[in-house]
Design a protein around this motif. Structure first.
Motif, PDB file in Angstrom:
ATOM      1  N   THR A  19       0.837  -1.181   0.000  1.00 32.30           N
ATOM      2  CA  THR A  19       0.000   0.000   0.000  1.00 32.30           C
ATOM      3  C   THR A  19       0.882   1.245   0.000  1.00 32.30           C
ATOM      4  OG1 THR A  19      -1.669  -1.202   1.225  1.00 32.30           O
ATOM      5  CG2 THR A  19      -1.839   1.178   1.237  1.00 32.30           C
ATOM      6  N   LEU A  20       0.478   2.214  -0.756  1.00 27.09           N
ATOM      7  CA  LEU A  20       1.230   3.458  -0.920  1.00 27.09           C
ATOM      8  C   LEU A  20       1.103   4.345   0.305  1.00 27.09           C
ATOM      9  CD1 LEU A  20       2.816   5.100  -3.036  1.00 27.09           C
ATOM     10  CD2 LEU A  20       0.635   6.053  -3.766  1.00 27.09           C
ATOM     11  N   ASP A  21       2.195   5.018   0.667  1.00 33.30           N
ATOM     12  CA  ASP A  21       2.139   5.923   1.810  1.00 33.30           C
ATOM     13  C   ASP A  21       1.335   7.177   1.439  1.00 33.30           C
ATOM     14  OD1 ASP A  21       4.046   8.487   1.582  1.00 33.30           O
ATOM     15  OD2 ASP A  21       4.971   6.833   0.482  1.00 33.30           O
ATOM     16  N   PRO A  22       0.666   7.795   2.406  1.00 35.45           N
ATOM     17  CA  PRO A  22      -0.216   8.930   2.132  1.00 35.45           C
ATOM     18  C   PRO A  22       0.481  10.134   1.488  1.00 35.45           C
ATOM     19  CG  PRO A  22      -0.600   8.091   4.349  1.00 35.45           C
ATOM     20  CD  PRO A  22       0.601   7.370   3.803  1.00 35.45           C
ATOM     21  N   GLU A  23       1.730  10.382   1.844  1.00 38.85           N
ATOM     22  CA  GLU A  23       2.447  11.533   1.279  1.00 38.85           C
ATOM     23  C   GLU A  23       2.650  11.365  -0.229  1.00 38.85           C
ATOM     24  OE1 GLU A  23       6.811  13.637   1.572  1.00 38.85           O
ATOM     25  OE2 GLU A  23       6.019  12.665   3.366  1.00 38.85           O
ATOM     26  N   THR A  24       3.105  10.189  -0.646  1.00 39.20           N
ATOM     27  CA  THR A  24       3.307   9.931  -2.072  1.00 39.20           C
ATOM     28  C   THR A  24       1.965   9.930  -2.789  1.00 39.20           C
ATOM     29  OG1 THR A  24       5.279   8.636  -1.565  1.00 39.20           O
ATOM     30  CG2 THR A  24       4.332   8.363  -3.762  1.00 39.20           C
ATOM     31  N   ASP A  25       0.952   9.354  -2.160  1.00 35.81           N
ATOM     32  CA  ASP A  25      -0.395   9.341  -2.733  1.00 35.81           C
ATOM     33  C   ASP A  25      -0.844  10.767  -3.042  1.00 35.81           C
ATOM     34  OD1 ASP A  25      -3.102   8.940  -3.345  1.00 35.81           O
ATOM     35  OD2 ASP A  25      -3.356   7.422  -1.824  1.00 35.81           O
ATOM     36  N   ALA A  26      -0.632  11.674  -2.091  1.00 30.77           N
ATOM     37  CA  ALA A  26      -1.038  13.065  -2.280  1.00 30.77           C
ATOM     38  C   ALA A  26      -0.215  13.760  -3.367  1.00 30.77           C
ATOM     39  CB  ALA A  26      -0.912  13.820  -0.959  1.00 30.77           C
ATOM     40  N   MET A  27       1.072  13.422  -3.463  1.00 35.12           N
ATOM     41  CA  MET A  27       1.929  14.029  -4.488  1.00 35.12           C
ATOM     42  C   MET A  27       1.419  13.704  -5.890  1.00 35.12           C
ATOM     43  SD  MET A  27       5.725  13.180  -3.025  1.00 35.12           S
ATOM     44  CE  MET A  27       6.629  13.980  -4.336  1.00 35.12           C
ATOM     45  N   VAL A  28       1.006  12.458  -6.077  1.00 37.07           N
ATOM     46  CA  VAL A  28       0.557  12.002  -7.393  1.00 37.07           C
ATOM     47  C   VAL A  28      -0.774  12.652  -7.755  1.00 37.07           C
ATOM     48  CG1 VAL A  28      -0.178   9.997  -8.733  1.00 37.07           C
ATOM     49  CG2 VAL A  28       1.850   9.857  -7.273  1.00 37.07           C
ATOM     50  N   GLY A  29      -1.684  12.707  -6.811  1.00 37.17           N
ATOM     51  CA  GLY A  29      -2.974  13.341  -7.063  1.00 37.17           C
ATOM     52  C   GLY A  29      -3.990  12.388  -7.660  1.00 37.17           C
ATOM     53  N   GLU A  30      -4.197  12.466  -8.964  1.00 33.57           N
ATOM     54  CA  GLU A  30      -5.233  11.671  -9.624  1.00 33.57           C
ATOM     55  C   GLU A  30      -4.711  10.289  -9.997  1.00 33.57           C
ATOM     56  OE1 GLU A  30      -8.186  11.801 -13.497  1.00 33.57           O
ATOM     57  OE2 GLU A  30      -6.851  13.481 -13.139  1.00 33.57           O
ATOM     58  N   TRP A  31      -5.563   9.291  -9.777  1.00 37.64           N
ATOM     59  CA  TRP A  31      -5.214   7.895 -10.017  1.00 37.64           C
ATOM     60  C   TRP A  31      -6.246   7.233 -10.901  1.00 37.64           C
ATOM     61  CZ3 TRP A  31      -0.756   5.749  -8.056  1.00 37.64           C
ATOM     62  CH2 TRP A  31      -0.091   6.500  -7.080  1.00 37.64           C
ATOM     63  N   LEU A  32      -5.825   6.178 -11.594  1.00 35.77           N
ATOM     64  CA  LEU A  32      -6.720   5.366 -12.418  1.00 35.77           C
ATOM     65  C   LEU A  32      -6.572   3.905 -12.010  1.00 35.77           C
ATOM     66  CD1 LEU A  32      -5.808   6.901 -15.899  1.00 35.77           C
ATOM     67  CD2 LEU A  32      -7.890   7.361 -14.573  1.00 35.77           C
ATOM     68  N   THR A  33      -7.691   3.207 -11.918  1.00 33.67           N
ATOM     69  CA  THR A  33      -7.634   1.768 -11.670  1.00 33.67           C
ATOM     70  C   THR A  33      -7.215   1.074 -12.960  1.00 33.67           C
ATOM     71  OG1 THR A  33      -9.925   1.415 -12.288  1.00 33.67           O
ATOM     72  CG2 THR A  33      -9.480   1.916  -9.948  1.00 33.67           C
ATOM     73  N   LEU A  34      -6.831  -0.190 -12.867  1.00 31.86           N
ATOM     74  CA  LEU A  34      -6.428  -0.920 -14.078  1.00 31.86           C
ATOM     75  C   LEU A  34      -7.558  -0.992 -15.102  1.00 31.86           C
ATOM     76  CD1 LEU A  34      -4.128  -3.782 -12.756  1.00 31.86           C
ATOM     77  CD2 LEU A  34      -3.619  -1.370 -13.179  1.00 31.86           C
ATOM     78  N   PRO A  35      -8.819  -1.233 -14.698  1.00 33.39           N
ATOM     79  CA  PRO A  35      -9.887  -1.195 -15.704  1.00 33.39           C
ATOM     80  C   PRO A  35     -10.036   0.185 -16.378  1.00 33.39           C
ATOM     81  CG  PRO A  35     -10.630  -2.375 -13.767  1.00 33.39           C
ATOM     82  CD  PRO A  35      -9.307  -1.753 -13.413  1.00 33.39           C
ATOM     83  N   ASP A  36      -9.795   1.261 -15.609  1.00 30.11           N
ATOM     84  CA  ASP A  36      -9.847   2.612 -16.195  1.00 30.11           C
ATOM     85  C   ASP A  36      -8.761   2.787 -17.251  1.00 30.11           C
ATOM     86  OD1 ASP A  36     -11.944   3.332 -14.478  1.00 30.11           O
ATOM     87  OD2 ASP A  36     -10.589   4.267 -13.011  1.00 30.11           O
ATOM     88  N   VAL A  37      -7.551   2.319 -16.952  1.00 32.02           N
ATOM     89  CA  VAL A  37      -6.444   2.413 -17.904  1.00 32.02           C
ATOM     90  C   VAL A  37      -6.769   1.587 -19.146  1.00 32.02           C
ATOM     91  CG1 VAL A  37      -3.993   1.921 -18.316  1.00 32.02           C
ATOM     92  CG2 VAL A  37      -4.724   2.853 -16.110  1.00 32.02           C
ATOM     93  N   ALA A  38      -7.278   0.385 -18.941  1.00 32.62           N
ATOM     94  CA  ALA A  38      -7.641  -0.483 -20.069  1.00 32.62           C
ATOM     95  C   ALA A  38      -8.668   0.202 -20.963  1.00 32.62           C
ATOM     96  CB  ALA A  38      -8.185  -1.817 -19.555  1.00 32.62           C
ATOM     97  N   GLU A  39      -9.649   0.847 -20.359  1.00 35.66           N
ATOM     98  CA  GLU A  39     -10.676   1.541 -21.136  1.00 35.66           C
ATOM     99  C   GLU A  39     -10.068   2.676 -21.956  1.00 35.66           C
ATOM    100  OE1 GLU A  39     -14.541   4.285 -20.233  1.00 35.66           O
ATOM    101  OE2 GLU A  39     -14.280   2.498 -18.983  1.00 35.66           O
ATOM    102  N   ARG A  40      -9.183   3.460 -21.333  1.00 32.45           N
ATOM    103  CA  ARG A  40      -8.526   4.564 -22.061  1.00 32.45           C
ATOM    104  C   ARG A  40      -7.686   4.059 -23.226  1.00 32.45           C
ATOM    105  NH1 ARG A  40      -6.716   9.641 -18.473  1.00 32.45           N
ATOM    106  NH2 ARG A  40      -8.677   9.947 -17.396  1.00 32.45           N
ATOM    107  N   PHE A  41      -7.002   2.927 -23.013  1.00 34.56           N
ATOM    108  CA  PHE A  41      -6.142   2.359 -24.048  1.00 34.56           C
ATOM    109  C   PHE A  41      -6.926   1.567 -25.087  1.00 34.56           C
ATOM    110  CE2 PHE A  41      -1.930   2.008 -21.420  1.00 34.56           C
ATOM    111  CZ  PHE A  41      -1.898   3.379 -21.314  1.00 34.56           C
ATOM    112  N   GLY A  42      -8.175   1.228 -24.758  1.00 37.80           N
ATOM    113  CA  GLY A  42      -8.971   0.404 -25.662  1.00 37.80           C
ATOM    114  C   GLY A  42      -8.482  -1.035 -25.726  1.00 37.80           C
ATOM    115  N   VAL A  43      -8.020  -1.541 -24.572  1.00 37.97           N
ATOM    116  CA  VAL A  43      -7.498  -2.907 -24.500  1.00 37.97           C
ATOM    117  C   VAL A  43      -8.131  -3.623 -23.309  1.00 37.97           C
ATOM    118  CG1 VAL A  43      -5.282  -2.266 -25.553  1.00 37.97           C
ATOM    119  CG2 VAL A  43      -5.514  -2.254 -23.058  1.00 37.97           C
TER     120      VAL A  43
END
Length: 136
Positions: A19-43
């Motif tokens: 699990t990612l630490d909260p500080e790094t999580d906040a630095m990154v900001g927006e996240w995508l789940t693997l199904p979200d990435v798959a949908e964007r890539f069309g795969v």
């Protein structure tokens, strides 16, 4: 790898991610789940998992449900940011963990200016890879 992980289709690489630490999580900001990435890539999600195994993307476990997630900043339209794979390879060669690589990519660098991932998104990959190579 446990039977539960095998039955769920989780690879050994994914099973090792913590699990990612909260500080790094906040630095990154927006996240995508693997199904979200798959949908964007069309795969299929299996293709996204292959990109993770091939170190072309980084996913970490985060959130209440400990879901594998990819930084949205790594994705432009239907593909990964140009230069990301080479940068991830350099960081892996420098023995960075996935979490350390995320912190490095999302930490502001006055010499760029901005974060390395911002520079990659602006097609300034050469500058970013020079800085990553300095980590070796």
């Amino acid at each position: 790898m446990t039977e539960k992980n095998t039955a769920a289709g989780t690879t050994s690489v994914e099973a090792q991610r913590e699990t990612l630490d909260p500080e790094t999580d906040a630095m990154v900001g927006e996240w995508l789940t693997l199904p979200d990435v798959a949908e964007r890539f069309g795969v299929q999600v299996t293709r996204v998992r292959q990109l993770l195994r091939d170190n072309q993307l980084i996913a970490v476990r985060r959130g209440e449900n400990n879901v594998l997630s990819v930084p949205a900043g790594f994705i432009v339209d239907d593909h990964t940011v140009k230069g990301l794979t080479g940068t991830l390879t350099l960081l892996k060669d420098a023995k960075f963990t996935d979490e350390e690589a995320l912190r490095w990519l999302f930490t502001p660098d006055d010499s760029l200016p901005g974060t390395p991932v911002d520079a990659l998104r602006e097609n300034r990959g050469t500058e970013v890879r020079r800085r990553a190579q300095a980590e070796l």
